[in-house]
Design an enzyme around this catalytic site. Structure first.
Site, PDB file in Angstrom:
ATOM      1  N   ASP A 278       0.813  -1.231   0.000  1.00  0.00           N
ATOM      2  CA  ASP A 278       0.000   0.000   0.000  1.00  0.00           C
ATOM      3  C   ASP A 278       0.837   1.268   0.000  1.00  0.00           C
ATOM      4  OD1 ASP A 278      -2.237  -1.637   0.089  1.00  0.00           O
ATOM      5  OD2 ASP A 278      -2.375  -1.548   2.275  1.00  0.00           O
TER       6      ASP A 278
ATOM      7  N   HIS B 257      -4.658  -1.735  -5.833  1.00  0.00           N
ATOM      8  CA  HIS B 257      -3.863  -0.615  -6.346  1.00  0.00           C
ATOM      9  C   HIS B 257      -4.807   0.478  -6.831  1.00  0.00           C
ATOM     10  CE1 HIS B 257      -0.600  -3.842  -7.272  1.00  0.00           C
ATOM     11  NE2 HIS B 257      -0.699  -3.574  -5.998  1.00  0.00           N
TER      12      HIS B 257
HETATM   13  P1  GDP Z   1      -0.768   0.337  -3.563  1.00  0.00           P
HETATM   14  O1  GDP Z   1      -1.321  -0.951  -3.052  1.00  0.00           O
HETATM   15  O2  GDP Z   1       0.702   0.448  -3.286  1.00  0.00           O
HETATM   16  O3  GDP Z   1      -1.091   0.585  -5.003  1.00  0.00           O
HETATM   17  O4  GDP Z   1      -1.465   1.498  -2.726  1.00  0.00           O
HETATM   18  P2  GDP Z   1      -3.018   1.589  -2.346  1.00  0.00           P
HETATM   19  O5  GDP Z   1      -3.786   1.960  -3.552  1.00  0.00           O
HETATM   20  O6  GDP Z   1      -3.473   0.382  -1.590  1.00  0.00           O
HETATM   21  O7  GDP Z   1      -2.999   2.742  -1.263  1.00  0.00           O
HETATM   22  C1  GDP Z   1      -2.485   3.995  -1.529  1.00  0.00           C
HETATM   23  C2  GDP Z   1      -3.549   5.045  -1.224  1.00  0.00           C
HETATM   24  O8  GDP Z   1      -2.938   6.314  -1.251  1.00  0.00           O
HETATM   25  C3  GDP Z   1      -4.642   5.120  -2.264  1.00  0.00           C
HETATM   26  O9  GDP Z   1      -5.838   5.529  -1.648  1.00  0.00           O
HETATM   27  C4  GDP Z   1      -4.141   6.191  -3.229  1.00  0.00           C
HETATM   28  O10 GDP Z   1      -5.198   6.859  -3.917  1.00  0.00           O
HETATM   29  C5  GDP Z   1      -3.467   7.120  -2.284  1.00  0.00           C
HETATM   30  N1  GDP Z   1      -2.312   7.855  -2.818  1.00  0.00           N
HETATM   31  C6  GDP Z   1      -1.317   7.420  -3.635  1.00  0.00           C
HETATM   32  N2  GDP Z   1      -0.383   8.365  -3.786  1.00  0.00           N
HETATM   33  C7  GDP Z   1      -0.805   9.424  -3.050  1.00  0.00           C
HETATM   34  C8  GDP Z   1      -0.238  10.719  -2.774  1.00  0.00           C
HETATM   35  O11 GDP Z   1       0.843  11.076  -3.232  1.00  0.00           O
HETATM   36  N3  GDP Z   1      -0.967  11.527  -1.936  1.00  0.00           N
HETATM   37  C9  GDP Z   1      -2.159  11.161  -1.402  1.00  0.00           C
HETATM   38  N4  GDP Z   1      -2.797  12.002  -0.608  1.00  0.00           N
HETATM   39  N5  GDP Z   1      -2.706   9.971  -1.648  1.00  0.00           N
HETATM   40  C10 GDP Z   1      -2.026   9.110  -2.446  1.00  0.00           C
HETATM   41  P1  IMO Z   2      -0.758  -4.173  -2.233  1.00  0.00           P
HETATM   42  O1  IMO Z   2      -0.341  -4.748  -3.568  1.00  0.00           O
HETATM   43  C1  IMO Z   2      -0.889  -4.451   2.100  1.00  0.00           C
HETATM   44  C2  IMO Z   2      -0.856  -8.459   3.847  1.00  0.00           C
HETATM   45  C3  IMO Z   2      -2.156  -8.830   4.526  1.00  0.00           C
HETATM   46  C4  IMO Z   2      -1.648  -9.746   5.610  1.00  0.00           C
HETATM   47  C5  IMO Z   2      -0.520 -10.501   4.902  1.00  0.00           C
HETATM   48  C6  IMO Z   2      -0.933 -11.862   4.358  1.00  0.00           C
HETATM   49  O2  IMO Z   2      -2.071  -3.504  -2.266  1.00  0.00           O
HETATM   50  O3  IMO Z   2       0.334  -3.348  -1.657  1.00  0.00           O
HETATM   51  P2  IMO Z   2      -2.468 -12.606   2.320  1.00  0.00           P
HETATM   52  O4  IMO Z   2      -3.937 -12.374   2.082  1.00  0.00           O
HETATM   53  O5  IMO Z   2      -1.586 -12.083   1.237  1.00  0.00           O
HETATM   54  O6  IMO Z   2      -2.163 -14.017   2.689  1.00  0.00           O
HETATM   55  O7  IMO Z   2      -2.157 -11.742   3.655  1.00  0.00           O
HETATM   56  O8  IMO Z   2      -0.100  -9.660   3.845  1.00  0.00           O
HETATM   57  N1  IMO Z   2      -0.992  -8.004   2.444  1.00  0.00           N
HETATM   58  C7  IMO Z   2      -0.975  -6.728   2.070  1.00  0.00           C
HETATM   59  N2  IMO Z   2      -0.901  -5.596   2.802  1.00  0.00           N
HETATM   60  N3  IMO Z   2      -0.931  -4.384   0.767  1.00  0.00           N
HETATM   61  C8  IMO Z   2      -0.993  -5.502   0.019  1.00  0.00           C
HETATM   62  O9  IMO Z   2      -0.954  -5.486  -1.319  1.00  0.00           O
HETATM   63  C9  IMO Z   2      -1.036  -6.746   0.659  1.00  0.00           C
HETATM   64  N4  IMO Z   2      -1.110  -8.023   0.249  1.00  0.00           N
HETATM   65  C10 IMO Z   2      -1.067  -8.787   1.346  1.00  0.00           C
HETATM   66  O10 IMO Z   2      -2.812  -7.691   5.054  1.00  0.00           O
HETATM   67  O11 IMO Z   2      -1.079  -9.011   6.648  1.00  0.00           O
HETATM   68 MG    MG Z   3      -2.828  -1.634  -1.824  1.00  0.00          MG
END
Ligand code: GDP
Ligand code: IMO
Ligand code: MG
Length: 403
Positions: free
Chosen positions: A13, A41
């Site tokens: 994340d 994502h």
């Molecule tokens: P990922 O799993 O690494 O793709 O990240 P996620 O989508 O799970 O979580 C990132 C969150 O941060 C999402 O809600 C994005 O819309 C938000 N986000 C990403 N980059 C930025 C940023 O530079 N600023 C802010 N405020 N939000 C961001």
């Molecule tokens: P992205 O691609 C954050 C975490 C789960 C849990 C552990 C094992 O969005 O960054 P699983 O279901 O994979 O067996 O869970 O890994 N986890 C993540 N946490 N972002 C992710 O993916 C994750 N994918 C798995 O929360 O702690």
């Molecule tokens: Mg994510």
């Protein structure tokens, strides 16, 4: 070879989705090669929020998106995701590896069962059947897309899985799986051969790792990890391409740290400071909606991520969020048994964390520059992209990426 491999530097994340979307305009193909629908994502396009789970986050901009063999696929979920994504782009080109494994209903049930069995020691998985799908893959009773070409073999494999797990499946389940497969069949091919030909022909590919470095099955905070290789080496086994194709690596780090699920988190905050950061960053899981644990940036963790992934570049996201905190802290080292530790060890919880303090930059941009320069100096890796907001274009270029 014109490839770039992108990895998450923390616990997932990090904001990879937005960075992938931004970079993918310069690539012919973007490729997912690990994890499954545990990934979430996010890309915010206008007033619409897109949450990619299985489809590569380069979908909107790259010519072709590829789901390579290291991904474990919930077929129904993929169909639903494509239906949704088609409303944004109908002329997409998707390729799915015939060697990718399928996540079945049995894997979902097994995931819940294992978490229940662990009780207090639960991992806090996404309950999307990811661990069990890799378990069955390595146990040699998994189901691959190619197995759908031989329905008798598929039925035998599912029956074996059912026996091993002691979990029955409904009459008609195989037919449902088969009809889901048939909808996806036009996209199924040998993605390794496809990528090899394209790359040898001079095309460019961005390889997007799901999850994050410290939930890697081996290099992460085991057993509180996911079940795939989330560090840069995973790209070779996850795509089937030989290592010679991968030379440049970009890590995405959030300007602070978050974690969903259980496991070690040296800079974790609690109380009102945590609540404030969680609220400012809207830190709730993309896949499960769970509140994310939050803490300040952890340089010892990033030092390790730089080494594990051979990072050439960094992207730093959510600086707009962190800038609103008063008295920003950064972990610079730990202490364990009276000694200073400069690099994160996933097996050792430090006794103490040493911090440096930075001023807020909400009214003074030069303070953000100081923060960025400090991180670059500590890690000796250039920060080439800076995320300054949630929206797709809220991104600043701070240096060139040569690949
Ligand atoms: P990922 O799993 O690494 O793709 O990240 P996620 O989508 O799970 O979580 C990132 C969150 O941060 C999402 O809600 C994005 O819309 C938000 N986000 C990403 N980059 C930025 C940023 O530079 N600023 C802010 N405020 N939000 C961001
Ligand atoms: P992205 O691609 C954050 C975490 C789960 C849990 C552990 C094992 O969005 O960054 P699983 O279901 O994979 O067996 O869970 O890994 N986890 C993540 N946490 N972002 C992710 O993916 C994750 N994918 C798995 O929360 O702690
Ligand atoms: Mg994510």
């Amino acid at each position: 070879m014109e490839t770039l491999t992108l990895v998450g530097c923390q616990f997932g994340d990090e904001g990879k989705g937005k960075i992938i979307d931004h970079l993918s305009k310069d690539f012919d193909m973007t490729v997912r090669f690990n994890g499954g629908e545990n990934a979430g994502h996010t890309v915010v396009v206008g007033d619409k929020t897109i949450k990619y789970h299985l489809v590569p986050a380069g979908f909107l901009r790259a010519r072709t998106v590829v789901i390579a063999k290291g991904v474990v696929i919930n077929l129904r979920r993929l169909i639903e995701e494509l239906e949704f994504l088609k409303t944004f782009r109908s002329n997409f080109d998707l390729k799915i590896s015939d060697l990718a494994h399928v996540v079945t209903e049995l894997h979902f049930k097994r995931d819940s069962y294992l978490e229940q069995l662990r009780g207090e020691g639960k991992i806090g998985t996404t309950l999307k059947g990811i661990g069990p799908a890799y378990e069955s893959k390595f146990g040699r009773y998994g189901i691959r897309l190619t197995d759908f070409r031989n329905p008798d073999g598929l039925k035998r494999q599912l029956a074996l899985m059912s026996k091993i797990y002691q979990i029955p499946y409904e009459e008609g389940y195989v037919d449902n799986l088969m009809s889901d497969y048939e909808r996806l069949e036009p996209y199924v091919c040998d993605t390794r051969a496809y990528l090899e030909e394209e790359l040898n022909g001079g095309k460019k590919a961005l390889f997007e790792t799901a999850n994050g470095t410290f939930i890697d099955i081996d290099s992460g905070t085991y057993p509180f990890v996911t079940s795939s290789y989330t560090t840069s080496g995973g790209v070779t086994v996850g795509t089937g391409l030989s290592p010679k194709y991968f030379t440049k690596f970009l890590g995405v780090a959030k300007a602070y740290t978050t974690r969903v699920g259980e496991g070690m988190f040296p800079t974790e905050l609690s109380g009102p400071e945590a609540d404030r950061l969680r609220k400012l960053g809207n830190e709730f899981g993309t896949t499960t909606g769970r509140p994310r644990r939050v803490g300040y940036l952890d340089i010892p963790m990033l030092r390790k991520a730089v080494k594990l992934n051979s990072l050439d570049y960094l992207a730093l996201t959510k600086v707009d969020v962190l800038g609103k905190m008063d008295g920003i802290k950064v972990a610079v080292s730990y202490e364990s048994n009276g000694s200073e530790i400069r690099e994160f060890d996933p097996a050792t919880t430090p006794d103490k964390v040493n911090y440096e303090t930075f001023a807020s930059w909400s009214n003074d941009r030069s303070k953000l520059n100081e923060y960025i320069e400090f991180i670059q100096d500590e890690l000796r890796v250039p920060i080439v992209l800076i995320g300054v907001g949630e929206k797709r274009d809220a991104i600043e270029t701070n240096g060139q990426i040569a690949f």
